[in-house]
Write a protein that holds these residues in place. Structure first.
Motif, short mmCIF file in Angstrom:
data_model
loop_
_atom_site.label_atom_id
_atom_site.label_comp_id
_atom_site.label_asym_id
_atom_site.label_seq_id
_atom_site.Cartn_x
_atom_site.Cartn_y
_atom_site.Cartn_z
N THR A 97 0.81 -1.22 0.00
CA THR A 97 0.00 0.00 0.00
C THR A 97 0.84 1.28 0.00
N PRO A 98 1.94 1.37 0.77
CA PRO A 98 2.72 2.62 0.79
C PRO A 98 3.30 3.03 -0.57
N VAL A 99 3.47 2.08 -1.51
CA VAL A 99 4.06 2.44 -2.80
C VAL A 99 3.01 2.52 -3.91
N LEU A 100 1.75 2.38 -3.55
CA LEU A 100 0.67 2.51 -4.53
C LEU A 100 0.08 3.91 -4.52
N ASN A 101 -0.57 4.26 -5.61
CA ASN A 101 -1.20 5.57 -5.73
C ASN A 101 -2.44 5.62 -4.84
N PRO A 102 -2.47 6.49 -3.83
CA PRO A 102 -3.64 6.53 -2.93
C PRO A 102 -4.94 6.87 -3.64
N LYS A 103 -4.85 7.55 -4.79
CA LYS A 103 -6.06 7.91 -5.53
C LYS A 103 -6.68 6.72 -6.25
N SER A 104 -5.90 5.68 -6.47
CA SER A 104 -6.42 4.48 -7.15
C SER A 104 -6.03 3.24 -6.36
N LEU A 105 -6.08 3.36 -5.04
CA LEU A 105 -5.56 2.30 -4.18
C LEU A 105 -6.28 0.97 -4.40
N LYS A 106 -7.60 0.96 -4.38
CA LYS A 106 -8.32 -0.30 -4.53
C LYS A 106 -8.07 -0.93 -5.89
N LYS A 107 -8.04 -0.10 -6.92
CA LYS A 107 -7.78 -0.62 -8.26
C LYS A 107 -6.38 -1.21 -8.34
N ASP A 108 -5.39 -0.53 -7.77
CA ASP A 108 -4.02 -1.02 -7.83
C ASP A 108 -3.84 -2.29 -7.00
N LEU A 109 -4.49 -2.35 -5.84
CA LEU A 109 -4.44 -3.57 -5.05
C LEU A 109 -5.05 -4.74 -5.83
N ALA A 110 -6.16 -4.47 -6.49
CA ALA A 110 -6.80 -5.52 -7.29
C ALA A 110 -5.87 -5.99 -8.41
N GLN A 111 -5.15 -5.06 -9.02
CA GLN A 111 -4.20 -5.41 -10.07
C GLN A 111 -3.06 -6.27 -9.53
N ALA A 112 -2.56 -5.92 -8.36
CA ALA A 112 -1.47 -6.68 -7.75
C ALA A 112 -1.93 -8.10 -7.42
#
Length: 305
Positions: A185-200
């Motif tokens: 989470t600390p290295v992901l974009n906070p504006k698209s956090l859920k989307k980026d987590l889903a991608q990971a």
């Protein structure tokens, strides 16, 4: 297990229509899951028709219809030719694959497919063998993790994500869904956090289950197991899969290498039934929001193949 909550099939009517079902034909549902597509196919088959359903998750066995025309095979769809040969079938009239992960997997928190619930980081479709996502996170080098996130997602900083995991696992095992989310989470974009987590999570799931290898084998095998004028229907949910299917149906090879004759005509064993992908209607997306990224492509094997 209630099949209606296991999975809601996307683009059901469109898929059935474009498969151009022959009531006495033989078909393969490569991704049986909740059985929604299979039951709909069986409704259109006559007494002579046959349907083989493949799924490597033993949970799908609970959804098998009580129908003598249906055969369930607990296996990865990359092995379809082996099992068809075992059952005395040389070629089939159509193959369907819905590559979406079943609601059952996302909604069963203990399977580790989602960051919404804390659970062991498993992600295996077949829990009877193979490396879990936790094993991959624990054993892979930073370079290997970078490759996974770069190849199987649209994440913009795969190297930073890999480094964050390596740092986190040096302090304590990253073996649950929450620990993985906490680590990256600390290295992901906070504006698209859920989307980026889903991608990971998507990237790790694809690696854990060798999904693109299975898809590659399915596409290649379709050339030898479909009858002439047999149809291949594939529903994808992310750009990596869709690109593979699009290139294969256009060129006839996994690499997407287009070959032409001396007149400039593309040499391919396929006739495209859908030149552009079929997508869900607004009404379907409203009923089933998880269908919104579904894309259906259908091609017919040429008579000369």
């Amino acid at each position: 297990m209630a099949t209606e909550t296991y999975h809601t099939p996307a683009l059901l009517a469109e898929t059935l229509d474009l498969l151009h079902l022959n009531p006495s034909g033989v078909y393969v549902d490569a991704t049986f899951g909740g059985g929604g597509h299979s039951r709909a196919i069986l409704e259109r088959l006559g007494p002579e028709g046959r349907l083989f359903g493949f799924d490597r998750d033993i949970d799908a066995l609970a959804n098998v219809p009580d129908d003598p025309r249906f055969t369930f095979v607990h296996s990865d769809y990359r092995f379809i030719p082996n099992f068809l040969q075992y059952h005395g079938v040389e070629r089939v009239d159509g193959i369907l694959a819905d590559l979406g992960v079943s609601f059952h997997h996302f909604d069963s928190g203990e399977r580790g497919f989602s960051f919404r619930e804390d659970a062991p980081l498993d992600m295996r479709m077949n829990r009877r063998g193979g490396r879990s996502a936790a094993d991959i996170v624990a054993d892979s080098s930073a370079e290997e993790l970078t490759r996974i996130f770069r190849t199987y997602s649209d994440l913009k900083k795969p190297g930073l994500i890999a480094a964050a995991i390596v740092k986190a696992r040096s302090l304590k095992p990253v073996d649950t869904t929450f620990r993985l989310a906490e680590a990256i989470t600390p290295v992901l974009n906070p504006k698209s956090l859920k989307k980026d987590l889903a991608q990971a999570f998507q990237a790790l799931r694809i690696e854990t289950n060798n999904e693109l290898r299975s898809l590659s084998d399915l596409l290649t095998n379709s050339l030898s197991i479909l009858k002439p004028e047999g149809r291949l229907a594939i529903i994808t949910y992310h750009s990596i899969e869709d690109r593979m299917v699009k290139n294969f149906m256009r060129s006839g090879n996994i690499e997407g290498e287009v070959r032409q004759d001396i007149y400039g005509r593309i040499l391919t064993p396929w006739t495209l039934i859908t030149r552009s992908p079929v997508t869900p209607s607004p009404e379907e997306v409203e009923r089933n929001p998880r269908s919104r990224s579904a894309k259906l492509r259908v091609a017919e094997l040429s008579m000369t193949e």
